[in-house]
Scaffold this motif. Structure first.
Motif, short mmCIF file in Angstrom:
data_model
loop_
_atom_site.label_atom_id
_atom_site.label_comp_id
_atom_site.label_asym_id
_atom_site.label_seq_id
_atom_site.Cartn_x
_atom_site.Cartn_y
_atom_site.Cartn_z
N ASP B 26 0.99 -1.20 0.10
CA ASP B 26 0.07 -0.09 0.02
C ASP B 26 0.84 1.19 -0.08
O ASP B 26 0.35 2.27 0.07
CB ASP B 26 -1.03 -0.23 1.07
N ASN B 27 2.14 1.14 0.00
CA ASN B 27 2.93 2.36 0.04
C ASN B 27 3.29 2.77 -1.61
O ASN B 27 4.07 3.65 -1.66
CB ASN B 27 4.58 2.23 0.84
N LYS B 28 3.04 2.07 -2.68
CA LYS B 28 3.36 2.22 -3.77
C LYS B 28 1.94 2.78 -4.75
O LYS B 28 1.12 2.08 -4.77
CB LYS B 28 3.82 1.13 -4.27
N PRO B 29 2.11 3.72 -5.45
CA PRO B 29 1.12 4.05 -6.45
C PRO B 29 0.97 2.87 -7.51
O PRO B 29 2.30 2.30 -8.15
CB PRO B 29 1.31 5.29 -6.94
N ALA B 30 -0.15 2.54 -7.87
CA ALA B 30 -0.37 1.60 -8.75
C ALA B 30 -0.31 2.21 -10.26
O ALA B 30 -0.47 3.26 -10.51
CB ALA B 30 -1.99 0.78 -8.79
N THR B 31 0.31 1.52 -11.13
CA THR B 31 0.44 1.91 -12.63
C THR B 31 -1.02 1.56 -13.41
O THR B 31 -1.71 0.88 -12.52
CB THR B 31 1.27 0.76 -13.38
N ARG B 32 -1.28 2.23 -14.43
CA ARG B 32 -2.69 2.16 -14.94
C ARG B 32 -2.92 0.58 -15.36
O ARG B 32 -3.93 0.14 -15.17
CB ARG B 32 -2.78 2.98 -16.38
N TYR B 33 -1.85 -0.11 -15.67
CA TYR B 33 -2.17 -1.52 -16.09
C TYR B 33 -2.57 -2.16 -15.03
O TYR B 33 -3.52 -3.09 -15.24
CB TYR B 33 -0.72 -1.65 -16.76
#
Lengths: 90, 332
Positions: B26-33
């Motif tokens: 939960d500490n990382k933004p997700a990529t659109r993919y």
């Protein structure tokens, strides 16, 4: 010691993400500082990324010059080629 | 009076969705993919069995004999989701469009030797029916498959085939000055010429396979793995050397597409085969059975394309495919 410090600052956007992740992955000792809207990546002596890693993270062939589209600032001496980008200060 | 503008940082409470956070933290933004594919497919609360397959659930892992702990352990190395896929294809379509325009405007096929044109009509044009069959197979994988990383990609793959079938049709129309004689002759060849019947029969048999993963292996790995290098690399290069270099332009997309296809199928095989020895064995068994059959089916087509050197060319392509599969952990 602090005079050896180098840094890169990127906008914290989806376009910059492969570059930020590549710096994080390829420079285990670098620190990432998330500030409003931007990310500051700091290291001692050297920070570098390679084209292969950025391309894999982005899922396409990335031209390393694309990093300038999201780069805010940097400090260090630039050493670059088609397949790598590095900043150093010794 | 001095104005003091203070920057105030508002930290977002969370950076990504719960189902993404469970995969990447939960500490990382997700990529659109990642947002577009991970765990998108429903897994619980299926109230009714589908009328077309009442013994199974609507989305059911049991539709294939391949067993995966996590069906999302494969991800597309190209990271295609709707936007990135459409953007990439739009760019390629623009290039192909200008290629066709140039050929038409400067009448580049004017100087094409007649026997070469006849060979293109015989070898290349009937492949539009192959592409259409491949479209059906991939849409079927999308329909019955499991895991959005695989099914979304199969759907994109199916759309690509329609596009390539259309490029081939346009080549036929260019050859004939917009008459449809080549198109009709090609359909006739696909339906009745003995040279094409082996491939057509293999294709039609693959339509009715029960296991969707087997269809994927047959279509996207074995058939494409032999046919694309044979036709779009070897045959088109030969045509180019004999004065038909225009066809390099007109089949440019197919060439690029084939490289892409190799990339994701390699990754899929690697992930699936390394999951368990049983998977690896099953994949190898499918490849063994179908490779023997398709190899045989392509032989008359290789003869049409390369004359006496047909068998040799096909053997080279087959050896390359086997080497590629071995690298992904498949001992055939």
């Amino acid at each position: 010691m602090s005079e050896h410090k180098v840094f890169m600052i990127f906008q914290n956007t989806a376009d910059a993400q492969p570059f930020i992740s590549a710096f994080e992955q390829e420079n285990p000792r670098a620190t990432l500082d998330y500030q409003p809207g931007m990310v500051r990546i700091e290291g001692l002596g050297e920070l570098g990324i390679t084209q292969a890693v950025v391309s894999e993270l982005a899922g396409r062939d990335v031209n390393l010059q694309e990093l300038h589209l999201t780069l805010i600032s940097l400090s260090g001496n630039i050493d670059e080629d088609d397949d790598y980008f590095r900043i150093t200060r010794h | 009076m001095s104005l003091n503008i203070a920057a105030k940082e508002i930290k977002p409470l969370r950076l990504n969705y719960g189902h993404i956070a469970r995969r990447i933290g939960d500490n990382k933004p997700a990529t659109r993919y990642q947002e577009a594919v991970y765990d998108v497919q429903p897994t619980t609360n299926f109230h009714y069995p589908p009328s077309w397959d009442p013994s199974r659930k609507l989305y059911d892992t049991a539709r294939t004999a391949i067993v995966m702990q996590d069906w999302y352990s494969f991800t597309d190395p190209r990271q295609f989701y709707y936007t990135s896929y459409v953007a990439a294809r739009a760019k390629q379509q623009e290039i192909m469009e200008s290629n066709f325009e140039l050929v038409e405007k400067r009448d580049l096929l004017q100087s094409l030797p007649a026997e070469l044109a006849a060979q293109i009509r015989q070898v290349l044009i009937p492949l539009r029916h192959y592409e259409y069959g491949a479209n059906m197979n991939n849409q079927d994988i999308c329909h019955r498959g499991y895991g959005t990383t695989i099914t979304s990609l199969a759907s994109f793959n199916g759309f690509d085939r329609i596009g390539m079938a259309q490029y081939i049709s346009r080549i036929a129309l260019l050859l004939d000055g917009n008459e449809e004689t080549s198109l009709q002759a090609a359909k006739e060849a696909w339906l009745n010429n003995p040279a094409w019947q082996g491939l057509r029969q293999a294709m039609e048999d693959s339509f009715v396979l029960d296991d969707w993963f087997e269809i994927l292996v047959v279509q996207d790995i074995v058939m494409d793995g032999l046919l694309y290098p044979l036709i779009y690399e070897a045959f088109i290069s030969q045509v180019a050397a004999q004065g038909g270099s225009t066809f390099l332009m007109l089949t440019q997309f197919m060439n690029e597409w084939s490289e892409e296809n190799t990339r994701w199928t390699n990754q899929l095989l690697k992930v699936t085969a390394s999951e368990s020895p049983a998977n690896a064995q099953l994949l190898a068994e499918w490849v063994r059975v179908w490779l023997a059959r398709i190899d045989l089916a392509l032989l008359p087509i290789a003869h049409l394309a390369f004359g006496a050197k047909g068998a040799e060319q096909l053997a080279t392509v087959k050896a390359e495919l086997l080497a590629r599969l071995a690298k992904q952990g498949l001992k055939v």
